[in-house]
Structures are given as structure tokens and as C-alpha cells.
Design an enzyme around this catalytic site. Structure first.
Site, PDB file in Angstrom:
ATOM      1  N   LYS A   1     -29.840 -12.453  -8.668  1.00  0.00           N
ATOM      2  CA  LYS A   1     -30.528 -13.055  -7.526  1.00  0.00           C
ATOM      3  C   LYS A   1     -30.885 -14.497  -7.854  1.00  0.00           C
ATOM      4  O   LYS A   1     -31.398 -14.789  -8.941  1.00  0.00           O
ATOM      5  CB  LYS A   1     -31.786 -12.242  -7.206  1.00  0.00           C
ATOM      6  CG  LYS A   1     -32.548 -12.696  -5.966  1.00  0.00           C
ATOM      7  CD  LYS A   1     -33.739 -11.767  -5.728  1.00  0.00           C
ATOM      8  CE  LYS A   1     -34.512 -12.133  -4.480  1.00  0.00           C
ATOM      9  NZ  LYS A   1     -35.661 -11.199  -4.236  1.00  0.00           N
TER      10      LYS A   1
ATOM     11  N   SER B   1     -35.869  -9.184   0.200  1.00  0.00           N
ATOM     12  CA  SER B   1     -35.274 -10.496   0.072  1.00  0.00           C
ATOM     13  C   SER B   1     -34.019 -10.532  -0.799  1.00  0.00           C
ATOM     14  O   SER B   1     -33.283 -11.515  -0.809  1.00  0.00           O
ATOM     15  CB  SER B   1     -36.305 -11.470  -0.514  1.00  0.00           C
ATOM     16  OG  SER B   1     -36.707 -11.061  -1.828  1.00  0.00           O
TER      17      SER B   1
ATOM     18  N   SER C   1     -38.454  -5.743  -1.891  1.00  0.00           N
ATOM     19  CA  SER C   1     -37.283  -6.626  -1.797  1.00  0.00           C
ATOM     20  C   SER C   1     -36.073  -6.166  -2.580  1.00  0.00           C
ATOM     21  O   SER C   1     -34.978  -6.694  -2.394  1.00  0.00           O
ATOM     22  CB  SER C   1     -37.666  -8.045  -2.243  1.00  0.00           C
ATOM     23  OG  SER C   1     -38.479  -8.655  -1.282  1.00  0.00           O
TER      24      SER C   1
END
Length: 474
Positions: A80, A155, A179
């Protein structure tokens, strides 16, 4: 070879160890797939093809010489883009940092590299990890591989998409209110949020330092366990019972699971509820006992989470806002307004509520092994349909993930089926502190009994028709 890209990590690792497959070959196939499907899915902000090629060559040389570092050696993994990568830009999903090249890795990335993983790219995310949709105004929206019009969750949306579409064998995500688990559920994969502090957050842009977690996103629960084994800190990893990796549960006899219906089923769509209730039946068929459980102070605790998260995030971003306010996305600006209105007294009382809730929940869980419920309670909505004023509540309306963050307990999302619209639903399992491996063991037993993971390689919804035309021409 395309089916191999949907294999589990153990299978591919064994092939490389036996010299039936090389890390260089595996990376080439992975990169070819990224080039083919990334334009539709937008799972990455930065693809690290050159850097990954060097890592794959080193992994191949090591393995050829008999120096195998374990299951992740030579395995393509995404990260990420909120976690630092040495010499590779780390944007946080924001224009503010679009040209920032850190001079060191995040600790979690260091651990992956030490285990021989090949880092293939920086995955797309909701700006600064502050949203549940991965609609990014700066680097483009990540797309749900089951329906390109839909959000993939967030996210850590790019991490989930890359894993679900065979563009990575696993990925790192971060989780402040869900997330990791929400996008995993919505994309049909596995997401695991470890016990708070089990995995280092050092080198990650903070959202809320008392709620943030770093964890693995994979296609199988067993793969998540292998990644957790690598990611966990030296001190904390001693508390993990890893024996089950060699001797998994065949059934769930003797396992007691608690279900708090009032919270877990609040706002649930009928189709999602149907899938979850079928999953519960399967858990019972495997031998688990499901009992009702109360969670006193849960509403107050979830309100406390909002206050803690939004006040901590404004503390980090306030210096940046003075210079870059115009660059932030509109939904973030709305969040900052909310956070600025929280007083120090409100924050302290929220932390007190949190502590009391943890104590009460541990007492409620004394005679059970884990809590269960849905991960997502709604199907994902269409990209571009959410206004900023509502976006702040998406994590609370789409799923039931925030509970595990306010507690800091380990929580797993594992695929549990599909709605009539062929959209995935996740089953959530929340354990007690430092019983991470027990949670994974329960989830693995359920997963192996159902086989939903096979649906990922059968999914053709993100395949553009032009690819088939090109294939025919060749």
C-alpha cells in the site's frame, strides 16, 4: 501460467524450492498480467518493474544456491502506497507527496524484503488512507474486479484489487477502522488486522496512531498466516502459536463463537444477510457452537472511535494544511473540520470509554473463542455517487469492521459467498488479544470447507474484450 498466478503462496514457493519455477519467470508472468489488466483496474500508483526484476534475480540466485529464506522467498507482493519504500516514491495517495522518495523502508517492508519477497509496486489507496472507497482524485479510482462501476472498498482498495485479480500473491494494507478487511470482503479476498502493535507501524503515514494497524491481504487464510509470521515483531511473535501451520484444524469441534446480533445485523441488506447466515450454518456444520453475546457500551465505544480517529488525524495534518489545504480532496477537508471541533476533554473521555469497553468485552469473551459477524453489510455502491459529507460514515455503514479497531483485537475477513448480483461478502472473525493464530486457524478451517477462493480465478468481469481479440489474433 495464468492459473498459477492464482495459486497459494505455499504451492508456488514449493515449486521454486524444487526448481520447477524460477522467481524471474514468476515475476515476468506477474508483470505481464499487470500490464494487461492494470488499465482497467487502476490497482497501482507506482509499478516497480525494474526494482522487482533485480529482487527476482537475487531471489533466483539464492534459491539456486540452496539459500531458501522461507515461503515468501521470490513471491510477488504489493505494498500500500502509505508505507515507505526506499528509493521508490511514497505518495500516501496525495499530490502533496507525489515526488517524495524516502531513503528507508517501513519496518513492515523491511521484514518482507528480509524474507525474500519481491516488491512489485505501490498499491492505490484512498487519499492518506482516510476513506472507505479508494476513490482517489489525484491518481484515479481503483475499480472493483467484480464490477468495474463499483468501489473496491478502502482505504486499502488497490491492495485488495491487485490480490483479487492475480496481479500479486499478497499485499500490505493498513487498517484504522476496517481499511484492510472491508476491501478484502468487497473484492472476495482475505484481509487480516493483527492485534494492535503486533506489526510495526513505523514508516507509515499515520491516520490515528492509537487505532492504526498494518497487516496482510491475501487470497487464502494460510497465506495471511505466513505473511503475519514474517511481519510480526520479534517480541510479539513469540506469543504466536504457529504450530497449526503444519497441522491445521480439520473441524471446529470445541470452538465457541459469540454473535452480537443487534450490532452485527444493523443496516444489513437481505442478500448479504442470506450469505452470512449460510456461513454460520457451515461453521456449525464444522462443529462450532454459536451463542448470543452482549457487548455493553458498544455504541459509546464506536462514537469514541470517531472522536479519537478524527482528532488524531487533524493533529498530524494541521502543519500540512497551512501550506497545502487547496490540494487535499474534498472529503478529507470535511473530516478535518469535524476533527478540529473535538476538544481535549472529549478526546480524553473517548479514550476512557475505549478502555472501559475493552475491559467489558474481554469479560464477555471469557468463555468464547471469537466473535463472528459480517464484514460488509452492504454491497458496494457505484463510484462517484458519494458526497463528501456522507463519506466520513462509509466505514460504519458499509461494514462492521470498526469494532475490532476500538478493541485492538485481531480480526479476519474471509470470503463467504456472493449476493444475487455476484458481489462478494466477507465473514468476520474477531479474537482475543494475541490469539491471532487461533483466529486464522478458525478462518482457514471454514475457508477450506467452502472453496470460495476458487471463484477469484474464474472471475472475468474485469477482462476487457480487446484482450480476447488480441489473443485470437496471436
Amino acid at each position: 501460467m495464468s492459473n498459477l498466478l492464482f495459486s497459494d503462496i505455499e504451492t508456488v514457493s514449493a515449486m521454486m524450492k524444487n526448481k520447477e519455477l524460477s522467481p524471474v519467470e514468476l515475476l515476468k508472468e506477474t508483470m505481464d498480467r499487470i500490464k494487461k489488466y492494470e488499465p482497467e483496474l487502476n490497482a497501482f500508483i507506482t509499478v516497480m518493474e525494474e526494482e522487482a526484476a533485480g529482487e527476482a534475480r537475487r531471489a533466483e540466485a539464492d534459491i539456486q544456491q540452496g539459500n531458501n529464506k522461507g515461503p515468501l522467498h521470490g513471491i510477488p507482493i504489493a505494498v500500500k502506497d502509505i508505507l515507505q519504500t526506499n528509493g521508490v516514491r511514497t505518495t500516501g495517495g496525495s499530490k502533496i507527496f507525489e515526488n517524495w522518495f524516502p531513503d528507508e523502508d517501513a519496518v513492515s517492508v523491511q521484514k518482507l524484503r528480509q524474507a525474500g519477497a519481491v516488491i512489485i509496486g505501490k498499491a492505490n489507496l484512498h487519499e492518506f488512507a482516510m476513506g472507505a472507497t479508494t476513490e482517489n482524485p489525484h491518481f484515479g479510482n481503483a475499480k472493483n474486479p467484480w464490477d468495474l462501476k463499483k468501489i473496491p472498498g478502502g482505504s486499502s482498495g488497490g491492495s485488495a484489487v491487485a490480490t483479487a485479480a492475480g496481479m500479486a500473491f499478497g499485499a500490505l494494507g493498513t487498517d484504522t477502522a476496517g481499511s484492510i478487511r472491508l476491501p478484502a470482503a468487497i473484492c472476495g479476498t482475505v484481509g487480516f488486522k493483527p492485534t494492535y502493535d503486533l506489526v510495526s507501524r513505523e514508516g507509515s503515514f499515520p491516520f490515528s496512531w492509537s487505532l492504526d494497524h498494518v497487516g496482510p491481504m491475501t487470497r487464502t487464510v494460510n497465506d495471511a498466516a505466513h505473511m503475519l509470521n514474517v511481519l510480526s515483531s520479534t517480541d510479539s511473535s513469540e506469543k504466536l502459536d504457529k504450530s497449526w501451520l503444519n497441522k491445521p484444524m480439520d473441524n471446529l469441534k470445541g470452538i465457541t463463537l459469540g454473535f452480537h446480533e443487534k450490532y452485527m445485523y444493523a443496516g444489513i441488506e437481505p442478500e448479504v444477510k442470506r450469505v452470512i447466515e449460510k456461513a454460520f450454518q457451515q461453521l456449525e456444520k464444522l462443529g462450532a457452537k454459536i451463542i448470543p453475546i452482549e457487548l455493553p457500551l458498544i455504541d459509546e465505544a464506536l462514537d469514541a472511535l470517531r472522536k479519537i480517529a478524527q482528532s488524531e488525524v487533524i493533529t498530524y495534518h494541521e502543519p500540512l494544511l497551512e501550506k497545502y489545504e487547496a490540494i487535499y480532496g474534498n472529503d478529507l477537508k470535511y473530516r478535518f473540520q469535524f476533527g478540529s471541533d473535538i476538544s481535549a476533554k472529549d478526546y480524553i473521555n473517548a479514550q476512557r470509554t475505549r478502555k472501559l469497553f475493552i475491559q467489558k468485552t474481554l469479560r464477555q469473551m471469557a468463555d468464547i473463542d471469537a466473535l463472528i459477524g459480517p464484514t460488509n453489510v452492504q454491497e458496494p455502491f457505484n463510484i462517484g455517487t458519494m458526497v463528501p459529507e456522507q463519506a466520513i460514515s462509509n466505514m460504519f455503514t458499509l461494514g462492521k469492521t470498526p469494532l475490532a479497531n476500538i478493541l485492538g483485537f485481531p480480526a479476519l475477513s474471509v470470503a463467504s459467498g456472493f449476493t444475487e448480483n455476484s458481489l462478494p461478502v466477507g465473514l468476520q472473525i474477531i479474537g482475543k488479544p494475541h490469539e491471532d493464530m487461533k483466529v486464522l486457524q478458525i478462518g482457514s478451517c471454514y475457508e477450506r470447507s467452502e472453496g470460495w477462493v476458487e471463484k477469484l480465478k474464474e472471475n472475468k468481469n474485469y477482462i476487457n474484450p480487446r484482450h480476447d481479440a488480441e489473443k485470437i489474433e496471436k
